[in-house]
Design an enzyme around this catalytic site. Structure first.
Site, PDB file in Angstrom:
ATOM      1  N   GLY A   1       0.782  -1.224   0.000  1.00  0.00           N
ATOM      2  CA  GLY A   1       0.000   0.000   0.000  1.00  0.00           C
ATOM      3  C   GLY A   1       0.816   1.277   0.000  1.00  0.00           C
ATOM      4  O   GLY A   1       0.307   2.340  -0.376  1.00  0.00           O
ATOM      5  N   ASP A   2       2.087   1.209   0.420  1.00  0.00           N
ATOM      6  CA  ASP A   2       2.938   2.404   0.425  1.00  0.00           C
ATOM      7  C   ASP A   2       4.392   1.982   0.241  1.00  0.00           C
ATOM      8  O   ASP A   2       5.281   2.429   0.969  1.00  0.00           O
ATOM      9  CB  ASP A   2       2.760   3.180   1.738  1.00  0.00           C
ATOM     10  N   LEU A   3       4.638   1.160  -0.756  1.00  0.00           N
ATOM     11  CA  LEU A   3       5.967   0.569  -0.929  1.00  0.00           C
ATOM     12  C   LEU A   3       6.818   1.460  -1.837  1.00  0.00           C
ATOM     13  O   LEU A   3       6.596   1.544  -3.043  1.00  0.00           O
ATOM     14  CB  LEU A   3       5.847  -0.839  -1.512  1.00  0.00           C
TER      15      LEU A   3
END
Length: 283
Positions: free
Chosen positions: A167-169
């Site tokens: 989701g926030d890589l």
């Protein structure tokens, strides 16, 4: 925040932890370097739990330390995690192109079929798109991009997410473990694999500017990520548009024009620049 000192003290006592360094302050957490009862260096993380990061602990449990930071112990109700200690993030890696391929390579290693214990990220997207539409012309972007995001996003998020995603890589959320790179700080929910790409485009911005053609550099990075992870190019492009437009909506919600700082304007400019670059991605 008012209760954090007591929570930290209580956790250290219950888990037999000894602080050994300065707290690391992040927007959504505080991380304390500690030694556990066996003298092993760990990271004790106190998260500010929100709707879109409640899946962090179950996602780390699912990954079990494979290509991700190892979760040693957790208190899900209070958002406390005891993690393996890692040093050195990918942001510091000198070669931006190689770093991009490293992150994209983690997509395939981390993604797995949707897990019922995780929230549906597509439900979040549908809500965020509703908020975006409600802002109307207040969104600081050409209306055609907002219309594109609303149309594409509602199609992409119409069904539940199919895979466990970070989701926030991006570069700051990948750290070194010996000679390998592993992910940290997942949001942790079910979504399409192509949802992951956008944060790679708005991070390490100075590297894009250094090329002299930001738009072309954005597309080169986009293609590198999509090719490395073997993602659907059109779907990935549309997810980038959706996520950038949602970010612009959040920027409006963050405060009045009088309260906005220079970094606010820089962030808005980045999102619009990415949107313009995506126009030239043929799919």
């Amino acid at each position: 925040m008012d209760g954090l000192p007591r929570l930290v003290e209580d956790t250290f006592r219950r888990w037999h932890l000894t602080p050994v360094g300065e707290v690391i302050v992040n927007p959504a957490s505080r991380v304390y370097p500690v030694l556990d009862a066996d003298g092993v260096r760990r990271a004790c993380k106190f998260s500010f739990v929100e709707n879109d990061n409640v899946g962090e602990i179950p996602t780390l449990s699912l990954w079990g330390g494979r290509h991700a930071v190892e979760l040693v112990r957790a208190d899900p109700r209070r958002g406390i995690l005891l993690l393996e200690w890692l040093d050195g993030d990918l942001e510091q890696h000198g070669d931006a192109d190689e770093a991009t391929c490293t992150v994209a390579g983690l997509y395939r290693r981390l993604h797995r079929r949707a897990a019922p214990q995780l929230p549906d990220g597509h439900a979040f997207v549908r809500r965020w798109l509703g908020e975006l539409e409600g802002l109307g012309r207040a969104v600081p972007a050409p209306p055609r991009f907002v219309d594109w995001a609303l149309r594409a996003g509602r199609d992409l998020a119409a069904e539940p997410g199919t895979h466990v995603v970070h989701g926030d890589l991006h570069y700051l959320n990948v750290m070194a473990r010996d000679d390998d790179w592993v992910a940290i700080d997942p949001k942790g929910y079910n979504a399409a694999p192509e949802y992951e790409v956008a944060p790679l485009l708005w991070n390490r911005w100075a590297d894009l500017e250094a090329t002299g053609d930001v738009g072309e550099a954005i597309r080169d990075r986009f293609y590198a990520a999509v090719d490395t992870a073997e993602l659907d190019e059109r779907i990935a492009r549309d997810w980038v548009v959706v996520r950038c437009a949602i970010n612009l909506g959040w920027a409006v919600q963050d405060g009045s024009a009088e309260s906005r700082q220079p970094d606010w304007h820089a962030s808005v400019t980045r999102q619009v620049t990415i949107l313009k670059a995506m126009q030239a991605v043929e799919a």
